[in-house]
Scaffold this motif. Structure first.
Motif, PDB file in Angstrom:
ATOM      1  N   HIS A   1       6.605  -9.770 -10.837  1.00 47.79           N
ATOM      2  CA  HIS A   1       6.120  -8.927  -9.750  1.00 47.79           C
ATOM      3  C   HIS A   1       6.682  -7.508  -9.819  1.00 47.79           C
ATOM      4  O   HIS A   1       5.980  -6.541  -9.560  1.00 47.79           O
ATOM      5  N   SER A   2       7.954  -7.369 -10.157  1.00 43.45           N
ATOM      6  CA  SER A   2       8.589  -6.065 -10.136  1.00 43.45           C
ATOM      7  C   SER A   2       7.983  -5.102 -11.156  1.00 43.45           C
ATOM      8  O   SER A   2       8.149  -3.901 -11.048  1.00 43.45           O
ATOM      9  N   GLU A   3       7.253  -5.617 -12.135  1.00 43.79           N
ATOM     10  CA  GLU A   3       6.688  -4.772 -13.177  1.00 43.79           C
ATOM     11  C   GLU A   3       5.169  -4.629 -13.068  1.00 43.79           C
ATOM     12  O   GLU A   3       4.522  -4.214 -14.014  1.00 43.79           O
ATOM     13  N   LEU A   4       4.614  -4.974 -11.930  1.00 47.24           N
ATOM     14  CA  LEU A   4       3.159  -4.945 -11.790  1.00 47.24           C
ATOM     15  C   LEU A   4       2.592  -3.551 -12.054  1.00 47.24           C
ATOM     16  O   LEU A   4       1.580  -3.406 -12.734  1.00 47.24           O
ATOM     17  N   ASP A   5       3.237  -2.516 -11.533  1.00 43.68           N
ATOM     18  CA  ASP A   5       2.727  -1.161 -11.732  1.00 43.68           C
ATOM     19  C   ASP A   5       2.636  -0.815 -13.218  1.00 43.68           C
ATOM     20  O   ASP A   5       1.626  -0.268 -13.685  1.00 43.68           O
TER      21      ASP A   5
ATOM     22  N   ILE B   1      -3.871   4.449  -6.046  1.00 43.66           N
ATOM     23  CA  ILE B   1      -4.980   4.158  -5.132  1.00 43.66           C
ATOM     24  C   ILE B   1      -5.274   2.666  -5.100  1.00 43.66           C
ATOM     25  O   ILE B   1      -5.446   2.065  -4.028  1.00 43.66           O
ATOM     26  N   PHE B   2      -5.335   2.047  -6.272  1.00 49.18           N
ATOM     27  CA  PHE B   2      -5.669   0.625  -6.361  1.00 49.18           C
ATOM     28  C   PHE B   2      -4.638  -0.249  -5.651  1.00 49.18           C
ATOM     29  O   PHE B   2      -4.990  -1.125  -4.857  1.00 49.18           O
ATOM     30  N   LEU B   3      -3.374  -0.024  -5.913  1.00 51.07           N
ATOM     31  CA  LEU B   3      -2.343  -0.905  -5.363  1.00 51.07           C
ATOM     32  C   LEU B   3      -2.161  -0.733  -3.867  1.00 51.07           C
ATOM     33  O   LEU B   3      -1.724  -1.669  -3.178  1.00 51.07           O
ATOM     34  N   ARG B   4      -2.519   0.414  -3.332  1.00 52.99           N
ATOM     35  CA  ARG B   4      -2.472   0.575  -1.872  1.00 52.99           C
ATOM     36  C   ARG B   4      -3.460  -0.357  -1.186  1.00 52.99           C
ATOM     37  O   ARG B   4      -3.244  -0.787  -0.046  1.00 52.99           O
ATOM     38  N   GLY B   5      -4.536  -0.670  -1.879  1.00 57.63           N
ATOM     39  CA  GLY B   5      -5.546  -1.537  -1.272  1.00 57.63           C
ATOM     40  C   GLY B   5      -5.470  -2.998  -1.686  1.00 57.63           C
ATOM     41  O   GLY B   5      -5.899  -3.877  -0.939  1.00 57.63           O
ATOM     42  N   TYR B   6      -4.882  -3.279  -2.894  1.00 54.13           N
ATOM     43  CA  TYR B   6      -5.005  -4.630  -3.428  1.00 54.13           C
ATOM     44  C   TYR B   6      -3.678  -5.318  -3.741  1.00 54.13           C
ATOM     45  O   TYR B   6      -3.685  -6.486  -4.137  1.00 54.13           O
ATOM     46  N   ARG B   7      -2.554  -4.638  -3.612  1.00 54.36           N
ATOM     47  CA  ARG B   7      -1.288  -5.323  -3.884  1.00 54.36           C
ATOM     48  C   ARG B   7      -1.086  -6.429  -2.840  1.00 54.36           C
ATOM     49  O   ARG B   7      -1.323  -6.225  -1.644  1.00 54.36           O
ATOM     50  N   ALA B   8      -0.662  -7.603  -3.288  1.00 48.23           N
ATOM     51  CA  ALA B   8      -0.446  -8.724  -2.389  1.00 48.23           C
ATOM     52  C   ALA B   8       0.710  -8.411  -1.447  1.00 48.23           C
ATOM     53  O   ALA B   8       1.686  -7.756  -1.823  1.00 48.23           O
ATOM     54  N   ALA B   9       0.578  -8.871  -0.194  1.00 54.07           N
ATOM     55  CA  ALA B   9       1.615  -8.627   0.793  1.00 54.07           C
ATOM     56  C   ALA B   9       2.881  -9.370   0.392  1.00 54.07           C
ATOM     57  O   ALA B   9       2.814 -10.492  -0.083  1.00 54.07           O
TER      58      ALA B   9
ATOM     59  N   LEU C   1       0.122 -11.686  -7.273  1.00 53.28           N
ATOM     60  CA  LEU C   1       0.553 -10.292  -7.319  1.00 53.28           C
ATOM     61  C   LEU C   1      -0.438  -9.342  -6.666  1.00 53.28           C
ATOM     62  O   LEU C   1      -0.055  -8.294  -6.154  1.00 53.28           O
ATOM     63  N   ILE C   2      -1.728  -9.687  -6.723  1.00 46.66           N
ATOM     64  CA  ILE C   2      -2.764  -8.869  -6.097  1.00 46.66           C
ATOM     65  C   ILE C   2      -3.729  -9.775  -5.353  1.00 46.66           C
ATOM     66  O   ILE C   2      -3.773 -10.991  -5.582  1.00 46.66           O
ATOM     67  N   GLU C   3      -4.501  -9.170  -4.445  1.00 46.51           N
ATOM     68  CA  GLU C   3      -5.509  -9.911  -3.679  1.00 46.51           C
ATOM     69  C   GLU C   3      -6.849  -9.202  -3.855  1.00 46.51           C
ATOM     70  O   GLU C   3      -7.030  -8.086  -3.378  1.00 46.51           O
ATOM     71  N   ILE C   4      -7.775  -9.851  -4.576  1.00 51.66           N
ATOM     72  CA  ILE C   4      -9.096  -9.266  -4.828  1.00 51.66           C
ATOM     73  C   ILE C   4     -10.165 -10.325  -4.568  1.00 51.66           C
ATOM     74  O   ILE C   4      -9.909 -11.524  -4.679  1.00 51.66           O
ATOM     75  N   ASP C   5     -11.362  -9.854  -4.215  1.00 46.18           N
ATOM     76  CA  ASP C   5     -12.469 -10.768  -3.940  1.00 46.18           C
ATOM     77  C   ASP C   5     -13.332 -11.003  -5.176  1.00 46.18           C
ATOM     78  O   ASP C   5     -13.745 -12.120  -5.449  1.00 46.18           O
ATOM     79  N   ASP C   6     -13.621  -9.953  -5.903  1.00 47.16           N
ATOM     80  CA  ASP C   6     -14.515 -10.028  -7.051  1.00 47.16           C
ATOM     81  C   ASP C   6     -13.861  -9.290  -8.204  1.00 47.16           C
ATOM     82  O   ASP C   6     -13.849  -8.055  -8.242  1.00 47.16           O
TER      83      ASP C   6
END
Length: 227
Positions: free
Chosen positions: A103-107, A219-227, A171-176
């Motif tokens: 997780h710590s290296e996701l970026d 931009i992406f991680l602000r919207g899709y990074r898992a809580a 690590l992330i939450e996406i629908d499609d």
């Protein structure tokens, strides 16, 4: 640090061919190796001259094979273009293996993934081919479809598979995944590519691409990074 593992064989063409030459016999080049020479020649011919002006004969000359051999392996120019684009993406996918990380290296992992895709999407010859497709698709109906199926869509699918793996790890939450992958690649490559194709602007340098990728990741991680 996140890393991209590059997996290369000592002789990629031998591995793809799955053939071994026997001692004491004349060294006859396998058909799969000849196809690789043809696809490489076709990539340059299409990029330099456009689809309409490229002939089977000119590709054969550049590849150093006879026209008869080329027609035996690839009987039509449309099949040659489709095979060439498919071969280009196959090489990209076979050489790039995005490893899962913690997780710590996701970026950094996402940076590595997008840079790998950007290297393909903003490659000078790939952009030239896409420009050619747009110019000539009206006269050759199958041209755009072949480029989309064998090139663009497969790159999106590769990134989507990687994103899906990160989602399964929480690590992330996406629908499609495919939709999100297309959005990411669009943010990274579409504007610079359009500027080059329609405005004559040079393709961005590597530092410029890296900076753009970093901004897209934010931009992406602000919207899709898992809580």
């Amino acid at each position: 640090m996140a890393e991209i593992k590059i997996t290369r064989t000592s002789d990629p063409r031998a591995d793809r061919c799955g053939e071994r030459r026997l001692r004491g016999r004349p060294q006859v080049r396998p058909d799969c190796e000849t196809r690789q020479l043809i696809y490489e020649a076709a990539r340059h011919e299409f990029s330099d001259n456009g689809y309409a002006a490229t002939s089977i004969e000119s590709v054969a000359r550049r590849a150093g094979v006879s026209t008869k051999t080329l027609y035996r392996l690839i009987p039509k120019k449309a099949a040659l273009f489709a095979g060439m684009t498919s071969d280009r993406i196959e090489r990209f996918l076979s050489e790039i293996n995005l490893e899962s990380i913690d997780h710590s290296e996701l970026d950094e992992a996402l940076f590595a993934a997008l840079m790998a895709c950007a290297n393909l999407a903003l490659d000078k010859e790939v952009v030239a081919l896409q420009s050619m497709v747009l110019q000539e698709a009206g006269k050759f109906s199958d041209l755009a479809g072949a480029f989309y199926r064998n090139g663009i869509q497969r790159a999106v699918k590769a990134l989507a598979d990687w994103l899906t793996a990160q989602q399964k790890r929480g690590l992330i939450e996406i629908d499609d995944a495919e939709e999100v992958a297309g959005m990411l690649l669009g943010m990274v490559a579409d504007a610079p590519r359009r500027a080059t194709m329609f405005g004559g602007v040079p393709l961005p340098s590597r530092p410029q691409i890296e900076a753009r990728v970093r901004r897209c990741i934010g931009i992406f991680l602000r919207g899709y990074r898992a809580a």
